[in-house]
Design an enzyme around this catalytic site. Structure first.
Site, PDB file in Angstrom:
ATOM      1  CB  CYS A 143      -0.547  -3.149   0.352  1.00 13.59           C
ATOM      2  SG  CYS A 143      -2.006  -2.187   0.765  1.00 13.59           S
ATOM      3  CD  GLU A 144      -6.753  -5.046  -3.329  1.00 13.93           C
ATOM      4  OE1 GLU A 144      -7.902  -4.784  -2.977  1.00 13.93           O
ATOM      5  OE2 GLU A 144      -6.481  -6.007  -4.065  1.00 13.93           O
ATOM      6  CG  HIS A 145      -5.959  -1.056   0.249  1.00 14.44           C
ATOM      7  ND1 HIS A 145      -6.093  -1.879   1.346  1.00 14.44           N
ATOM      8  CD2 HIS A 145      -7.011  -1.340  -0.556  1.00 14.44           C
ATOM      9  CE1 HIS A 145      -7.172  -2.615   1.214  1.00 14.44           C
ATOM     10  NE2 HIS A 145      -7.738  -2.323   0.069  1.00 14.44           N
ATOM     11  CG  HIS A 146      -1.404   2.446   1.156  1.00 12.15           C
ATOM     12  ND1 HIS A 146      -2.157   1.647   1.984  1.00 12.15           N
ATOM     13  CD2 HIS A 146      -1.832   3.712   1.365  1.00 12.15           C
ATOM     14  CE1 HIS A 146      -2.992   2.393   2.682  1.00 12.15           C
ATOM     15  NE2 HIS A 146      -2.829   3.644   2.322  1.00 12.15           N
ATOM     16  CD  GLN A 165      -1.510 -11.478   5.784  1.00 14.03           C
ATOM     17  OE1 GLN A 165      -0.865 -10.435   5.879  1.00 14.03           O
ATOM     18  NE2 GLN A 165      -1.507 -12.396   6.729  1.00 14.03           N
ATOM     19  CG  HIS A 207       0.280  -5.756   5.602  1.00  9.96           C
ATOM     20  ND1 HIS A 207      -0.691  -5.874   4.622  1.00  9.96           N
ATOM     21  CD2 HIS A 207       0.350  -6.970   6.212  1.00  9.96           C
ATOM     22  CE1 HIS A 207      -1.187  -7.108   4.659  1.00  9.96           C
ATOM     23  NE2 HIS A 207      -0.577  -7.781   5.610  1.00  9.96           N
ATOM     24  CB  CYS A 247       0.133   0.044   3.844  1.00  9.94           C
ATOM     25  SG  CYS A 247      -0.630  -1.497   4.381  1.00  9.94           S
TER      26      CYS A 247
END
Length: 205
Positions: free
Chosen positions: A95-98, A136, A164, A166
């Site tokens: 995940c690019e956020h976490h 995704q 995910h 996250c």
């Protein structure tokens, strides 16, 4: 779309701005200290090196060209005129956020026109896009676009089903929630019966 967000240029940007191995290891040491531990204790001495090596593997997709995997095609299909489908391709991404894992399965089909590609190459496309920081939704579209651009099929169908971390191991802590994303192009978008057959073969209908 600028150079940083254009997926075709991600690899170039990553190579140009990539810090040294020593800088990356120093960053891991900083995170270990921030977490409240001592990076100099016995169990953590080699952790920065291991993390850097793991990250090089996790994000190897930045150094690979998915289109190149589909560059060798075959025109002799002995009159075959139905869908080509790969089901249950292992999907591993982050995940690019976490920066935590996304784990699941990919189901992909295309309707060939005058050429096909080795089936392992489709799985490699999933792997290459997976080995980058992702959402995704973006990854689903990237896979579909790559196959469309390379093979010019009558249509492409992509379904990703993943959990995910996250969401499963932090935040709301719902370990059993899966995310499903789809992308349909060409005949898979216009022909409801064909789309339903794809979903049925994938186990979703």
């Amino acid at each position: 779309m600028d150079a940083i967000t254009d997926p075709r240029l991600i690899s170039e940007v990553a190579q140009t701005d990539r810090p040294s191995r020593d800088e990356a290891m120093a960053a891991v040491r900083t995170l270990l200290r921030w977490a409240g531990d001592n990076p100099d204790r016995e169990g953590l001495i080699d952790t920065p090196k291991r993390v850097v090596e793991a990250y090089r593997e996790f994000f190897a997709g930045y150094e690979m060209d998915p289109a190149a995997e589909l560059s060798r095609t075959f025109e002799d299909v002995q009159g075959y005129d139905d869908i080509v489908m790969l089901r249950d391709i292992d999907l591993e991404s982050h995940c690019e956020h976490h920066m935590v894992p996304i784990l699941g399965r990919a189901h992909i089909a295309y309707m060939p026109t005058n050429r096909v590609v080795g089936i392992s190459k489709i799985a490699r496309v999933v792997e290459i896009f997976g080995k980058r920081l992702q959402t995704q939704e973006t990854m689903t579209a990237q896979i579909a676009d790559c196959i469309t651009d390379a093979l010019r099929p009558a249509g492409v169908a992509v379904l990703l089903d993943a959990k995910h971390q996250c969401m499963t191991t932090r935040g709301v802590h719902h370990p059993n929630v899966a995310t499903i994303t789809t992308q349909f192009t060409g005949v898979f978008k216009t022909d409801r019966e064909l789309k339903d057959r794809f979903l049925r073969l994938a186990g979703y209908n």
